[in-house]
Design an enzyme around this catalytic site. Structure first.
Site, PDB file in Angstrom:
ATOM      1  N   HIS A  36       0.827  -1.200   0.000  1.00  8.17           N
ATOM      2  CA  HIS A  36       0.000   0.000   0.000  1.00  8.17           C
ATOM      3  C   HIS A  36       0.862   1.252   0.000  1.00  8.17           C
ATOM      4  O   HIS A  36       2.064   1.204   0.264  1.00  8.17           O
ATOM      5  CB  HIS A  36      -0.926   0.012   1.226  1.00  8.17           C
ATOM      6  N   ARG A  93       4.432   6.730  14.016  1.00 11.94           N
ATOM      7  CA  ARG A  93       4.470   7.316  12.668  1.00 11.94           C
ATOM      8  C   ARG A  93       3.788   8.670  12.618  1.00 11.94           C
ATOM      9  O   ARG A  93       2.701   8.836  13.173  1.00 11.94           O
ATOM     10  CB  ARG A  93       3.761   6.380  11.671  1.00 11.94           C
ATOM     11  N   HIS A 135       4.742   0.159   0.318  1.00 10.45           N
ATOM     12  CA  HIS A 135       5.439  -0.642   1.330  1.00 10.45           C
ATOM     13  C   HIS A 135       4.545  -1.754   1.853  1.00 10.45           C
ATOM     14  O   HIS A 135       3.317  -1.738   1.659  1.00 10.45           O
ATOM     15  CB  HIS A 135       5.977   0.234   2.466  1.00 10.45           C
ATOM     16  N   ASP A 142       0.461   4.966   1.920  1.00 15.78           N
ATOM     17  CA  ASP A 142      -0.350   5.432   3.046  1.00 15.78           C
ATOM     18  C   ASP A 142      -1.425   6.432   2.608  1.00 15.78           C
ATOM     19  O   ASP A 142      -1.146   7.383   1.869  1.00 15.78           O
ATOM     20  CB  ASP A 142       0.540   6.075   4.120  1.00 15.78           C
TER      21      ASP A 142
HETATM   22  C1  OGA Z   1       2.893   2.182   8.377  1.00 15.97           C
HETATM   23  C2  OGA Z   1       3.111   0.794   7.998  1.00 15.97           C
HETATM   24  C3  OGA Z   1       4.898  -0.732   8.349  1.00 15.97           C
HETATM   25  C4  OGA Z   1       5.530  -1.501   9.454  1.00 15.97           C
HETATM   26  O1  OGA Z   1       3.199   2.536   9.530  1.00 15.97           O
HETATM   27  O2  OGA Z   1       2.436   2.950   7.524  1.00 15.97           O
HETATM   28  O3  OGA Z   1       2.650   0.372   6.975  1.00 15.97           O
HETATM   29  O4  OGA Z   1       6.482  -2.253   9.138  1.00 15.97           O
HETATM   30  N1  OGA Z   1       3.910   0.103   8.828  1.00 15.97           N
HETATM   31  O5  OGA Z   1       5.103  -1.406  10.598  1.00 15.97           O
HETATM   32 MN    MN Z   2       1.741   2.103   5.802  1.00 20.46          MN
END
Ligand code: OGA
Ligand code: MN
Length: 290
Positions: free
Chosen positions: A113, A280, A264, A115
């Site tokens: 995805h 985040r 990611h 974000d």
């Molecule tokens: C995010 C996500 C990835 C992770 O925080 O946007 O996708 O490895 N996390 O925790």
């Molecule tokens: Mn993410």
């Protein structure tokens, strides 16, 4: 300002050592932002033992933040995952507190995805700080949507140029969360948007693919099977190994990634006996344009 930067892949990922983001004044923040753009979308800043308020202050230098006072929340309904003292911070965790309340989103991003792509103004940068990590496992894989686009044939680029796709948060619940954690309330609210399939980066001018399996429900104007076939091809193409970087987290890593040019995937291959906790911040990007 001179930074110590090393490439992690030839195309889109680099690491920086020897800086303290918590102390970042204008010059250091500007240098880090330029290094991030030069790297091609992903910058790992090593050894940042950063307090949440400093993380937020640093992130503001990349643009307005989801959840900041006066700005859009990340999603109306994920407030249980937001840091109680810092509305700009989204928490990722596989743990619950003594009252059984989650310490963050479990299984966050365990599918490809970009974000918040389901918003009219999706995320620009996301800035993720590792606080607690499993002994092994819990890597995050990133994909370079700029190189993936560049590698397409001219015929495919011509086909994609005028297309738009629907991004819908409900798509993730329908498909990606099939075996993970679903929260019904996540589907409420205005979490749906139409975006160009190929977008031009507002700061670098580079073109990137902007569709993702997590949130893209379909390409506008095609029959369902046609859309699924085209998206299926694009997803197989952009997740080829040469467009990927797999990050094995070290304690205190802070990663800045560009949701306009990358996707990611969080690898959930560790158990609940292995606490994982990250914080985040998420920059509100511009409306994508072709
Ligand atoms: C995010 C996500 C990835 C992770 O925080 O946007 O996708 O490895 N996390 O925790
Ligand atoms: Mn993410």
């Amino acid at each position: 300002m001179e930074l110590n930067v090393h490439a992690l892949t030839p195309r889109f990922a680099a690491e920086v050592t020897g800086v303290d983001v918590a102390q970042a004044g204008g010059n250091l923040a500007a240098a880090l932002k330029q290094a991030w753009l030069d790297a091609g979308g992903l910058l790992v800043v090593r050894d940042q033992d950063i307090a949440s308020d400093k993380h937020v202050a640093f992130s503001h230098r990349f643009g307005p933040l989801f959840g900041a006072p006066g700005e859009d929340p990340l999603q109306e309904t994920v407030s249980i995952y937001i840091h109680p003292d810092h509305p700009e911070i989204y928490r990722v965790s596989n743990q619950v507190d003594s009252q059984g309340k989650p310490k963050g989103r479990k299984g966050a991003g365990t599918y490809w995805h970009s974000d918040v792509s389901f918003r009219e103004r999706p995320a620009g940068a996301s800035i993720l700080s590792a606080k607690q990590l499993p002994d092994v496992g819990g890597d995050t894989i990133f994909c370079d949507q700029t190189s993936a686009y560049a590698a397409l044939s001219e015929a495919m680029k011509t086909l994609l140029a005028p297309l738009h796709a629907v991004h819908d948060f409900a798509q993730a619940a329908r498909t990606q969360y099939a075996s993970a954690v679903v929260v019904d309330d996540d589907m409420a609210g205005a979490n749906k948007a139409l975006h160009p399939v190929v977008r031009r980066h507002a700061e670098t001018g580079a073109k990137s693919l902007f569709v993702n399996p997590g949130f893209t429900s379909h390409i506008e104007g095609f029959h369902e099977g046609e859309s699924a076939a085209l998206l299926g091809f694009l997803y197989a193409h952009c997740t080829r190994p040469e467009f990927l970087y797999r990050h094995r987290w070290s304690p205190r890593d802070l990663i800045i990634w560009d949701n306009r040019a990358t996707m990611h995937y969080a690898v959930m291959d560790y158990g609940d006996d292995q606490p994982r906790y990250l914080e985040r911040t998420t920059v509100i990007g511009e409306r994508p344009v072709a």
